[in-house]
Enzyme design. Structure first.
Site, short mmCIF file in Angstrom:
data_model
loop_
_atom_site.label_atom_id
_atom_site.label_comp_id
_atom_site.label_asym_id
_atom_site.label_seq_id
_atom_site.Cartn_x
_atom_site.Cartn_y
_atom_site.Cartn_z
N HIS A 44 2.84 -3.11 -6.02
CA HIS A 44 2.09 -3.52 -4.83
C HIS A 44 1.77 -5.02 -4.87
O HIS A 44 2.09 -5.77 -3.95
CB HIS A 44 0.79 -2.71 -4.75
CG HIS A 44 -0.10 -3.10 -3.62
ND1 HIS A 44 -0.20 -2.36 -2.47
CD2 HIS A 44 -0.92 -4.16 -3.45
CE1 HIS A 44 -1.05 -2.96 -1.64
NE2 HIS A 44 -1.51 -4.05 -2.22
N GLU A 45 1.14 -5.44 -5.96
CA GLU A 45 0.76 -6.86 -6.07
C GLU A 45 1.98 -7.75 -6.07
O GLU A 45 1.96 -8.85 -5.52
CB GLU A 45 -0.08 -7.10 -7.33
CG GLU A 45 -1.40 -6.35 -7.38
CD GLU A 45 -2.22 -6.49 -6.12
OE1 GLU A 45 -2.11 -7.54 -5.44
OE2 GLU A 45 -2.96 -5.55 -5.78
N HIS A 75 3.02 -8.60 -2.64
CA HIS A 75 2.32 -9.77 -2.08
C HIS A 75 2.95 -11.07 -2.60
O HIS A 75 3.14 -12.02 -1.85
CB HIS A 75 0.85 -9.76 -2.50
CG HIS A 75 0.00 -8.74 -1.80
ND1 HIS A 75 -0.05 -8.63 -0.42
CD2 HIS A 75 -0.87 -7.81 -2.27
CE1 HIS A 75 -0.91 -7.67 -0.10
NE2 HIS A 75 -1.41 -7.15 -1.20
N HIS A 106 6.07 -11.78 -0.83
CA HIS A 106 5.75 -12.26 0.53
C HIS A 106 5.53 -13.77 0.49
O HIS A 106 5.98 -14.51 1.37
CB HIS A 106 4.50 -11.52 1.02
CG HIS A 106 4.25 -11.61 2.50
ND1 HIS A 106 3.11 -11.12 3.08
CD2 HIS A 106 4.97 -12.14 3.52
CE1 HIS A 106 3.16 -11.33 4.39
NE2 HIS A 106 4.27 -11.95 4.68
ZN ZN Z 1 -2.69 -5.53 -1.32
#
Ligand code: ZN
Length: 712
Positions: A500-501, A504, A507
Site C-alpha cells: 500500500h505505502e 503511494h 504515485h
Molecule cells: Zn494510504
C-alpha cells in the site's frame, strides 16, 4: 485505512499550493543555518539530514517565512499587469527555503519527536498557521490571482496551466480571501488556535502510546504467544528498562498480535482497554476537551467561509463533492457489512461454546477467535504464512512489481545522509533508458518519538518549472526490529501495508507534470488512496509469492497449497475489517455535519454508534479521542471515508487487469501510468479514471471483493 500521507507542514496547515520546491534560490539568509541552505550533493541535491539539530528549526522556520513573505510582497506589488507567469508561476517558485525546512521539520515531527522537538512544535504550529493566512489574506495578491483567473488570456493556456490557475483561485477563496477584514482576522485566530490544538492532540496520543504498556512477568502470562511476539516483547522490555520481563507496547503493531494470540483472556481485556482508551483517560493527556473545542472552531470557520458545515467545506473539491454523496456510499456498504459481522460472531461463538469456554464474545475476544475460526474453517494458520514473509524479501518483491508495471529499477545508495541509522535509500532509474527518476527512502522500524502506523512522505516533488526536478519519496513503518542478523518476519496484513505505502511512493515516482502544486500525490483526499490500495493487489499474485515469499530458513517458496488457502480466505473477516473502519468513518463525518453545537465526544460517539446499530463486539478502528487522522490536522477530517471511496475505484480498476491479460498486462499498466500514476492533479480525477477505464467506476467490484451481497 492504514496510513496517512504526510505532506510538508505548510500543506498540512491550510491551502495546498503554498509549498513547492524550486531551484530558484539566491538568499543571503542561507549562510548561517544549514537547514535553509540549498540542498547540495547528487541527484539534484539531497536533504541534509546529517546537519539537523533541533535548536536550528525555529530560526530556520522564521527566516524562511520572512523570505517567502518578501517574495509574496514582490509578486503582490509587481507594477506589471497580472498574468500567468508573473503571478501564478511566480507563486509556484516562491517559498523554496520554507519548503526545504518544512520537509526536515516534518520528518522530525513524525519520526523523531523528542521532548525538545515537541516544545518547538508547540510554539511554531500557531505561527505557521498565521503565516499561511497572511498569504491567503493578502488582498493585492488575491486580486492578481483573480485577474488571471478571469482573464480571457486564460483560454490560451495549456489545460494543466488552466487547472493550476483554477486551483489557486479556488484555494484562496476557500481559505477566506474574499472575506471582510474583521472576518479574516477571526479566521486567522481560529486557524492559529486549531494549529495549537492539533499539536496538543497528537502529542497526547503519542504520550499515552509511550507511557503506557503492559509488563508480562511469567510463562503463564505469555501463554499462546508465538516466539516472534515473545522476542519482540523481550526487545520492548529492554527499551523500557524492564529487564527479564516482556513488554506489550500501547501501539497497534504490539496490541493486535497480542489480542490475536494471547490465551489469557484477562490480559487481552487489559491490553484492549489500554489501547482503545488512548487519549480518553482523564488527566493531562486527555483529548476530549480538545476535540470539543476543535469541532466548535471548525464549525465556526465553515460558517465564516459560507458553508453549512466543516464537512461541506472539506468535500467541495473532493471527488465525492458533497458529504451526502460520501454518506450514500458508506450507508450502502454499512448494512451488508454489519450483517456479515453477525455471521462472523455466530461462527466464533459456536466455536467458543464447542471448546467449553463459557464466554460471550467480547471485543477483546474478536481477533483471538477469528484466528481459531480461520484455522477451523479454512485450515489456515497465520503463523504458517509468517515464515515466508521476510521484510527484506518483500521489499525486493515490491521493487520487482515496480519493474514489471512501470519499468523501474532500484539500486541501493549509501552516499546520502539519513535521519537515523535504520533508514536506507535507493536510487530509482528507468530500466531501459537508465534515466534517473528519483530517490526512495525506507524507514521500516519502530522507535521512540516515531508516530505509529505506516505512511508515505514526499521530501521533494517532481516538477519542471525550473529545469527537471526529480522527486524524493519515503516509506515509513513501525515494524519491530529483530535480533541482529535475523530476518524480520511480518504478517500478511503488514505485507499488504507495505504494498500500500509503496503504491503511494510509485504515485510520486511516476509523476510527470510541470507544476509542483499539481505533482504526484497532491490529488483530492478521496482519490489519493486509489493508487496505493490498487498496489495491494499485487502481493497475492503468484509471480510475487513464488519469487519473494520464501521461507526464512529453507529459502523455499510458499507452497501452492498454502497460497490456495490464502485465496480461499480472501473475504474472510471482511465484516470485521469493514465495520471497524466504517464506524470510524461514519462518526468522523457525523461529527463534522453536526454544526456548531457543543459536542461531548464520548457521548456523541456512543449515541451515534447506537443509532447505527454498531455490533457490540467491535470498536471503532480509531476511537474519537485518538483519531489522529481527524484531529491532528485538517488532513483527513470529514475525510476518513476516503479509503472506502478510493477502494471503489481500486476494486473496479483491478478489474481492468483481470479482464485483460492479468495483473502484469503491460498495455493496461501503461494506461494506468499514463492516466492515473503520472498525471498528479493536472486533470479532474473523475475524467482521469474514465480515460483509464473507459467508463465511470461501479461499486459492484468493491462489494464482491469484500464478499458482500449486492442488490442488483
Ligand atoms: Zn494510504
Amino acid at each position: 485505512m492504514r496510513d496517512l500521507i504526510l505532506r510538508s507542514i505548510v500543506l498540512l496547515i491550510a491551502v495546498t499550493m503554498l509549498a513547492n520546491i524550486t531551484t530558484n534560490t539566491s538568499h543571503a539568509v542561507t549562510d548561517d543555518n544549514p537547514l535553509l541552505a540549498k540542498w547540495e550533493g547528487p541527484y539534484g541535491g539531497i536533504p541534509p539530514f546529517d546537519r539537523v539539530q533541533v535548536p536550528l528549526f525555529k530560526p530556520a522556520l522564521e527566516a524562511a517565512m520572512a523570505e517567502q513573505l518578501a517574495e509574496i510582497q514582490r509578486i503582490a506589488n509587481d507594477p506589471e499587469p497580472p498574468d500567468f507567469k508573473n503571478t501564478i508561476v511566480a507563486l509556484e517558485t516562491s517559498g523554496s527555503a520554507l519548503d526545504r525546512v518544512s520537509t526536515l521539520y516534518g520528518v522530525w515531527g513524525s519520526t523523531m519527536a523528542t521532548p525538545d522537538y515537541q516544545a518547538v512544535q508547540r510554539e511554531m504550529a500557531p505561527r505557521l498557521a498565521a503565516f499561511s493566512d497572511q498569504i491567503t489574506q493578502n488582498e493585492a495578491l488575491f486580486k492578481r490571482i483573480e485577474a488571471v483567473y478571469n482573464s480571457p488570456a486564460k483560454r490560451g493556456l495549456t489545460p494543466e496551466q488552466q487547472r493550476l490557475v483554477w486551483l489557486y483561485y479556488t484555494n484562496f477563496v476557500r481559505a477566506g480571501a474574499r472575506l471582510s477584514p474583521e472576518a479574516k482576522k477571526r479566521l486567522s485566530e481560529i486557524n492559529q488556535t486549531l494549529a495549537g490544538l492539533y499539536t496538543k492532540f497528537g502529542q497526547n496520543v503519542l504520550a499515552e502510546e509511550t507511557d503506557q504498556f503492559i509488563v508480562l512477568k511469567s510463562e503463564e502470562e505469555l501463554a499462546g504467544l508465538p516466539q516472534s511476539i515473545r522476542d519482540a516483547a523481550a526487545a520492548a522490555a529492554e527499551s523500557k528498562k524492564q529487564p527479564g520481563t516482556w513488554v506489550i507496547m500501547n501501539t497497534r503493531s504490539s496490541i493486535d498480535p497480542f489480542l490475536t494470540y494471547s490465551d489469557r483472556r484477562d490480559l487481552r481485556e487489559k491490553a484492549w482497554r489500554m489501547f482503545v482508551n488512548r487519549g480518553d483517560n482523564g488527566g493531562e493527556h486527555d483529548n476530549n476537551a480538545i476535540i470539543t473545542e476543535i469541532l466548535q472552531l471548525r464549525a465556526e470557520r465553515a460558517k465564516l467561509l459560507g458553508y453549512p458545515t466543516h464537512a461541506h467545506w472539506r468535500l467541495e473539491n473532493s471527488m465525492a463533492k458533497t458529504p451526502e454523496k460520501a454518506m450514500e456510499l458508506m450507508e450502502a456498504v454499512w448494512k451488508p457489512a454489519v450483517a456479515r459481522v453477525h455471521e462472523e460472531v455466530a461462527d466464533m461463538q459456536a466455536l467458543a461454546d464447542k471448546e467449553g469456554a463459557k464466554i460471550k464474545i467480547e471485543p477483546w475476544d474478536y481477533r483471538y477467535y477469528m484466528e481459531k475460526v480461520r484455522k477451523a474453517k479454512y485450515d489456515l494458520d497465520q503463523n504458517e504464512i509468517k515464515p515466508y514473509l521476510q521484510l527484506e524479501k518483500l521489499r525486493e518483491g515490491i521493487f520487482w512489481v515496480a519493474g514489471e508495471l512501470f519499468n523501474f529499477n532500484f539500486t541501493p545508495v549509501t552516499n546520502v545522509p539519513v535521519a537515523h541509522p535504520d533508514i536506507r535509500v535507493w536510487e530509482v532509474t528507468d530500466k531501459t533508458t537508465k534515466k534517473h527518476i528519483g530517490l526512495w527512502y525506507f524507514d521500516p522500524y519502530a522507535r521512540a518519538g516515531k508516530r505509529s502506523g505506516a505512511w508515505m512522505n514526499a521530501y521533494r516533488t517532481q516538477e519542471r518549472v525550473n529545469g527537471e526536478i526529480t522527486t524524493i519519496v519515503s516509506n515509513n513503518a513501525n515494524f519491530v526490529k529483530g535480533k541482529p542478523g535475523e530476518p524480520v518476519l511480518i504478517s500478511w496484513d503488514d505485507a499488504t501495508t507495505m504494498f500500500h505505502e509503496f503504491g503511494h511512493a510509485l504515485h510520486g515516482l511516476n509523476s510527470n507534470v510541470t507544476y509542483p502544486s499539481l505533482s504526484g500525490t497532491s490529488v483530492p483526499r478521496d482519490y489519493v488512496e486509489f493508487p496505493s490500495q490498487l498496489l495491494e493487489h499485487w502481493l497475492s499474485t503468484p509471480e510475487v509469492l513464488q519469487r519473494f515469499a520464501l521461507h526464512y530458513q529453507t529459502g523455499k517458496p510458499i507452497p501452492q497449497e498454502l497460497v490456495d488457502k490464502i485465496k480461499r480466505t480472501a473475504t474472510f473477516n471482511q465484516g470485521f475489517a469493514t465495520v471497524e473502519y466504517l464506524s470510524a468513518a461514519l462518526v468522523d463525518m457525523k461529527l463534522h455535519l453536526a454544526g456548531d453545537k457543543k459536542i461531548d465526544p464520548d457521548v456523541f460517539e456512543r449515541e451515534t454508534l447506537a443509532q447505527l446499530g454498531m455490533p457490540k463486539e467491535i470498536v471503532m478502528r480509531h476511537r474519537t479521542p485518538q483519531f489522529l487522522h481527524v484531529f491532528s490536522s485538517d488532513g483527513y477530517s470529514a475525510g476518513y471515508y476516503s479509503y472506502l471511496w478510493s477502494d471503489v475505484l481500486t476494486a473496479d480498476a483491478f478489474g481492468a487487469f483481470v479482464e485483460g491479460k492479468g495483473p502484469y498486462d503491460r498495455t493496461v499498466a501503461e494506461r494506468l501510468r499514463k492516466n492515473i500514476f503520472s498525471v498528479g492533479n493536472t486533470i479532474d480525477p473523475a475524467e482521469a479514471y474514465r480515460a483509464f477505464r473507459g467508463r465511470d467506476p461501479k461499486v459492484d467490484a468493491l462489494m464482491k471483493k469484500r464478499g458482500f451481497a449486492t442488490k442488483s
